[in-house]
Design a protein around this motif. Structure first.
Motif, mmCIF file in Angstrom:
data_model
loop_
_atom_site.group_PDB
_atom_site.id
_atom_site.type_symbol
_atom_site.label_atom_id
_atom_site.label_comp_id
_atom_site.label_asym_id
_atom_site.label_seq_id
_atom_site.Cartn_x
_atom_site.Cartn_y
_atom_site.Cartn_z
ATOM 1 N N MET A 174 18.648 -0.652 100.958
ATOM 2 C CA MET A 174 18.380 -1.822 101.821
ATOM 3 C C MET A 174 16.878 -2.013 102.007
ATOM 4 O O MET A 174 16.363 -3.131 101.988
ATOM 5 N N LEU A 175 16.170 -0.903 102.189
ATOM 6 C CA LEU A 175 14.712 -0.972 102.330
ATOM 7 C C LEU A 175 14.074 -1.454 101.023
ATOM 8 O O LEU A 175 13.190 -2.306 101.018
ATOM 9 N N LEU A 176 14.587 -0.936 99.901
ATOM 10 C CA LEU A 176 14.012 -1.283 98.600
ATOM 11 C C LEU A 176 14.080 -2.791 98.329
ATOM 12 O O LEU A 176 13.116 -3.377 97.846
ATOM 13 N N TRP A 224 13.206 -1.008 108.395
ATOM 14 C CA TRP A 224 12.301 0.127 108.620
ATOM 15 C C TRP A 224 13.102 1.417 108.577
ATOM 16 O O TRP A 224 14.168 1.519 109.204
ATOM 17 N N LEU A 225 12.583 2.412 107.855
ATOM 18 C CA LEU A 225 13.202 3.737 107.881
ATOM 19 C C LEU A 225 12.174 4.753 108.370
ATOM 20 O O LEU A 225 10.966 4.621 108.100
ATOM 21 N N GLU A 226 12.666 5.763 109.050
ATOM 22 C CA GLU A 226 11.784 6.770 109.627
ATOM 23 C C GLU A 226 11.068 7.564 108.528
ATOM 24 O O GLU A 226 11.674 7.901 107.503
ATOM 25 N N ALA A 240 13.343 3.593 89.672
ATOM 26 C CA ALA A 240 12.162 3.813 88.831
ATOM 27 C C ALA A 240 10.942 4.075 89.711
ATOM 28 O O ALA A 240 10.973 3.793 90.911
ATOM 29 N N PRO A 241 9.856 4.600 89.122
ATOM 30 C CA PRO A 241 8.638 4.858 89.918
ATOM 31 C C PRO A 241 8.168 3.658 90.760
ATOM 32 O O PRO A 241 7.798 3.850 91.918
ATOM 33 N N PRO A 242 8.199 2.413 90.220
ATOM 34 C CA PRO A 242 7.761 1.300 91.085
ATOM 35 C C PRO A 242 8.665 1.139 92.324
ATOM 36 O O PRO A 242 8.204 0.706 93.382
ATOM 37 N N ASP A 243 9.948 1.493 92.166
ATOM 38 C CA ASP A 243 10.864 1.419 93.308
ATOM 39 C C ASP A 243 10.433 2.415 94.389
ATOM 40 O O ASP A 243 10.421 2.102 95.582
ATOM 41 N N LEU A 244 10.090 3.627 93.945
ATOM 42 C CA LEU A 244 9.686 4.663 94.899
ATOM 43 C C LEU A 244 8.414 4.233 95.628
ATOM 44 O O LEU A 244 8.267 4.453 96.826
ATOM 45 N N LYS A 245 7.539 3.563 94.889
ATOM 46 C CA LYS A 245 6.299 3.070 95.502
ATOM 47 C C LYS A 245 6.628 2.008 96.553
ATOM 48 O O LYS A 245 6.068 1.990 97.648
ATOM 49 N N LYS A 246 7.547 1.131 96.191
ATOM 50 C CA LYS A 246 7.941 0.049 97.113
ATOM 51 C C LYS A 246 8.514 0.612 98.419
ATOM 52 O O LYS A 246 8.321 0.046 99.504
ATOM 53 N N LEU A 247 9.245 1.737 98.315
ATOM 54 C CA LEU A 247 9.861 2.321 99.520
ATOM 55 C C LEU A 247 8.803 2.755 100.540
ATOM 56 O O LEU A 247 9.055 2.741 101.741
ATOM 57 N N GLY A 248 7.626 3.104 100.066
ATOM 58 C CA GLY A 248 6.541 3.483 100.968
ATOM 59 C C GLY A 248 6.816 4.808 101.661
ATOM 60 O O GLY A 248 7.632 5.619 101.208
ATOM 61 N N ASN A 249 6.121 4.994 102.789
ATOM 62 C CA ASN A 249 6.228 6.275 103.497
ATOM 63 C C ASN A 249 7.018 6.178 104.794
ATOM 64 O O ASN A 249 7.150 7.167 105.509
ATOM 65 N N GLY A 250 7.481 5.006 105.141
ATOM 66 C CA GLY A 250 8.295 4.866 106.351
ATOM 67 C C GLY A 250 7.480 4.637 107.606
ATOM 68 O O GLY A 250 6.240 4.580 107.566
ATOM 69 N N LYS A 251 8.191 4.508 108.712
ATOM 70 C CA LYS A 251 7.561 4.241 110.016
ATOM 71 C C LYS A 251 7.791 5.440 110.935
ATOM 72 O O LYS A 251 8.716 6.226 110.718
ATOM 73 N N SER A 252 6.983 5.506 111.964
ATOM 74 C CA SER A 252 7.171 6.620 112.902
ATOM 75 C C SER A 252 8.422 6.382 113.734
ATOM 76 O O SER A 252 8.856 5.238 113.930
ATOM 77 N N ARG A 253 8.971 7.464 114.234
ATOM 78 C CA ARG A 253 10.170 7.365 115.057
ATOM 79 C C ARG A 253 9.912 6.502 116.294
ATOM 80 O O ARG A 253 10.762 5.699 116.704
ATOM 81 N N ALA A 254 8.706 6.658 116.872
ATOM 82 C CA ALA A 254 8.362 5.904 118.084
ATOM 83 C C ALA A 254 8.385 4.392 117.818
ATOM 84 O O ALA A 254 8.913 3.614 118.624
ATOM 85 N N GLU A 255 7.856 4.002 116.655
ATOM 86 C CA GLU A 255 7.833 2.557 116.322
ATOM 87 C C GLU A 255 9.256 2.001 116.199
ATOM 88 O O GLU A 255 9.554 0.900 116.648
ATOM 89 N N ILE A 256 10.111 2.799 115.569
ATOM 90 C CA ILE A 256 11.500 2.354 115.374
ATOM 91 C C ILE A 256 12.233 2.267 116.715
ATOM 92 O O ILE A 256 12.895 1.278 117.018
ATOM 93 N N GLU A 257 12.049 3.285 117.537
ATOM 94 C CA GLU A 257 12.693 3.284 118.860
ATOM 95 C C GLU A 257 12.253 2.082 119.679
ATOM 96 O O GLU A 257 13.071 1.439 120.356
ATOM 97 N N GLU A 258 10.983 1.778 119.596
ATOM 98 C CA GLU A 258 10.454 0.648 120.365
ATOM 99 C C GLU A 258 11.111 -0.665 119.919
ATOM 100 O O GLU A 258 11.503 -1.493 120.738
ATOM 101 N N MET A 287 21.290 -8.075 104.120
ATOM 102 C CA MET A 287 20.528 -7.091 103.349
ATOM 103 C C MET A 287 21.481 -6.081 102.700
ATOM 104 O O MET A 287 21.247 -5.628 101.575
ATOM 105 N N ALA A 288 22.550 -5.731 103.418
ATOM 106 C CA ALA A 288 23.533 -4.790 102.851
ATOM 107 C C ALA A 288 24.272 -5.448 101.682
ATOM 108 O O ALA A 288 24.551 -4.808 100.661
ATOM 109 N N THR A 289 24.574 -6.733 101.824
ATOM 110 C CA THR A 289 25.211 -7.468 100.729
ATOM 111 C C THR A 289 24.297 -7.470 99.508
ATOM 112 O O THR A 289 24.721 -7.167 98.387
ATOM 113 N N LYS A 290 23.026 -7.797 99.767
ATOM 114 C CA LYS A 290 22.059 -7.887 98.677
ATOM 115 C C LYS A 290 21.863 -6.523 98.010
ATOM 116 O O LYS A 290 21.886 -6.418 96.774
ATOM 117 N N ALA A 291 21.706 -5.480 98.829
ATOM 118 C CA ALA A 291 21.452 -4.138 98.281
ATOM 119 C C ALA A 291 22.618 -3.661 97.415
ATOM 120 O O ALA A 291 22.409 -3.129 96.323
#
Lengths: 513, 107
Positions: free
Chosen positions: A105-107, A115-117, A135-153, A192-196
């Motif tokens: 879904m994030l990809l 957002w994923l933690e 593929a490697p570009p997919d992994l790059k697209k996923l990034g490093n995620g967000k902090s737990r605090a940002e998601i909770e907020e 997004m779930a449909t699309k993924a």
């Protein structure tokens, strides 16, 4: 005839018990009406884990590890005990676990809505790196995620839809507009779930059929979801949104909607576009329906069963120009429920099954297998809806009796011979005719099946715009091979042979002098 | 039974009464036929809809019961219903509806 062929098929399930609990419409309604609901409290104890879902025989049939006939040999109930090898990868696709599905879904998110933690993504990364379709570009697209605090907020104050794994908050889907309910976090999460799931099915189709994504000319998306905003609620073109994430850069596309009958309508459109010469390779694709997760959950829980409707279904089918090998989608075999056909089950079956066969001079028993509404019976029986595929087969058999092809006493025999057990989740458009196409292609290519009828039916009254019913059908048959080469082709062949003979004669001449 | 349909039947039942109105069911499953028959006679047993606690007592039949079947043009019946007669458990359907009718219908 130069009918289009079925060149490949991809089938995917995403096992999503947490999305089922959070976003399935039955659960959402219950939470609204009765926040302290006993059902919701009990439900969590009835959710299956991933290994249990993998060991569910109908799911293994859906992704192609066993045939529907093999499934019919496995004693029911299928949900009790491990009666089949639990395998993730299938001949046509895979059963993806929920934790990885969130990454998909994030990809496929292009608006920074999922957002994923960070810690969770880091845990997931080694597994994602091993996935053959990431593929490697997919992994790059996923990034490093967000902090737990940002998601909770975002979840607590920003109207975001939380994404859980059990009790652990691992991410969220943000709303795309403050007021527009069409862009609420809930709707965005659904779409997004449909699309993924559709992207995953399309990637599997392309990989397994050895198709270069750049050779896909056109994509038809055929789910039942509405993607749009307040000024165009069902604006759509999920087709291009999906193709973008499967490398189909040379394709355009559009969506086809007809409730559960959508995919079969879309296949007819695809075959027509190919046969007319507009395009060479058309993909029909659809993702899963989040709202339908746990649709009959109350009955499953009340009967002490596991909640079986815990997967999103998705498929992708490649319709291509005739190669003389792959099974053909017979353009002269169309069955359709017309506006004036009438809505009684009998009128519907006459229009979809009897009329097209009559036109072709075929008997009902000339169709080896019928692919109807292929819902898994264990999902619908507890809710009083019965075994839907079997009910359809009985109706077809009853038509055969009325047409004096068989005796009434032969109905059960007809049902077994020309039918199969339901093996698709109750995801509306997903079980409707299309689940058998992958199996049918293989069975026809290996000479085990000559002809199948694919039937899609839809309940249009649900939108309250009409009381009409809907349905469409067609035959898929063994390719007659190169016998259908056109006159021009034959002439070209004659010329080649003549040229070759002339060359031989010319070479022989000096030796004779 | 669907809540919207219950509202419509309640309105019609109260307007025309049991002497002027007959409910004909086409349910394919005996349990749902019984539930529908009970709803339009004794009231909604699930207490979810407008007919909860409203015993309309309407005469109710299944389309495949002879009282109704023989009033239909045989050709139309053959075209619209005959196929389903072969598919469904007709006896169980009739039994379910008849039981509710005899118990709760005012006529």
């Amino acid at each position: 005839m130069n009918d289009a062929v079925i060149k490949g098929a991809g089938y995917v399930l995403a096992h999503v018990p947490n999305l089922t609990y959070e976003l399935g419409s039955t659960q959402v309604m219950e939470r609204k009406k009765n926040p302290d609901s006993e059902y919701l409290k009990k439900l969590k104890r009835h959710l299956r884990n991933y290994e249990e879902a993998l060991a569910y025989a109908p799911f293994q049939a859906y992704i192609g590890n066993i045939t529907p006939d093999e499934l019919s040999e496995i004693p029911r109930p299928w949900y009790e005990g491990e009666k089949i090898q639990p395998v993730r990868e299938g001949r046509y696709g895979e059963i993806v676990p929920e934790d990885e599905f969130y990454a998909w879904m994030l990809l496929v998110d292009t608006f920074d809505l999922v957002w994923l933690e960070d810690a969770y993504l880091a845990e997931l990364r080694p597994r994602l790196e091993k996935h053959p379709l990431i593929a490697p570009p997919d992994l790059k697209k996923l990034g490093n995620g967000k902090s737990r605090a940002e998601i909770e907020e975002r979840v607590e104050a920003g109207g975001a839809q939380p994404l859980y794994l059990g009790d652990r908050l691992v991410g969220c889907v943000r709303r795309a507009h403050e007021l527009d309910e069409n862009l609420s976090a809930h709707v965005i999460a659904e779409n997004m779930a449909t699309k993924a799931s559709a992207v995953l099915a399309l990637r599997h189709l392309l990989a397994k059929s050895g198709t270069d994504p750049q050779t896909v000319d056109y994509i038809i998306e055929a789910s039942e979801e509405a993607a749009g905003d307040m000024n165009q609620r069902g604006g759509g073109n999920l087709a291009k949104a999906i193709g973008e994430w499967a490398g189909c850069l040379a394709a355009t596309g559009s969506d086809t909607r007809a409730f559960c009958a959508g995919p079969v309508h879309a296949l007819v459109h695809a075959a027509a576009l190919v046969k007319a010469g507009f395009y060479k390779n058309v993909v029909v694709v659809a993702g899963g329906a989040v709202a339908k997760l746990g649709m009959n959950g109350k009955d499953h829980v009340a009967k002490g069963m596991p909640l079986l409707e815990d997967v999103l279904g998705a498929f992708a089918i490649l319709v291509a120009e005739n190669d003389g090998q792959n099974p053909v989608l017979c353009s002269d075999s169309l069955g359709q429920h017309n506006i004036g056909s009438g809505s009684s089950p009998q009128a519907v079956m006459q229009a979809l099954v009897a009329h097209p066969l009559e036109r072709l001079g075929l008997k009902l028993s000339d169709v080896d297998k019928y692919s109807v509404e292929m819902q898994i019976p264990e999902m619908t029986e507890p809710a009083g809806a019965g075994d839907v595929p079997t009910a359809n087969y009985k109706m077809i058999a009853a038509l055969a009796v009325m047409r004096k092809e068989i005796e009434r006493s032969q109905i059960p025999e007809f049902v077994v011979k020309h039918g199969m057990p339901g093996f698709a989740p109750t995801q509306g458009h997903i079980p409707s005719g299309v689940p058998f196409i992958g199996h049918a292609r293989d069975l026809i290519l290996t000479g085990k099946l000559q002809r199948t009828m694919i039937i899609g039916k839809g309940s249009l009254f649900l939108a309250r715009m009409t009381n009409l019913f809907d349905g469409v059908s067609f035959l898929i048959e063994k390719n007659p091979g190169r016998s259908d080469v056109s006159g021009v082709g034959k002439d070209a062949l004659k010329k080649l042979v003549a040229d070759a003979l002339r060359q031989v004669a010319a070479n022989l001449a000096p030796a004779g002098e | 039974m669907d809540l919207e349909n219950q509202a419509r039947i309640k309105e019609l039942g109260e307007k025309h009464g049991e002497k002027e109105l007959v409910v004909i069911l086409g349910s394919s499953d005996p349990d749902s036929a019984e539930l529908a028959a009970e709803t339009v006679t004794a009231g909604d047993p699930t207490y979810a809809g407008p007919l909860a606690g409203v015993p309309l007592g309407l005469p109710v039949y299944h389309i495949m019961e002879e009282e109704i079947k023989f009033q239909v043009d045989p050709q139309v019946y053959e075209e619209q219903v005959a196929m389903m007669e072969m598919v469904l458990d007709v006896e169980a359907l009739i039994e379910a509806v008849k039981r509710m009718r005899e118990e709760h219908s005012k006529l």
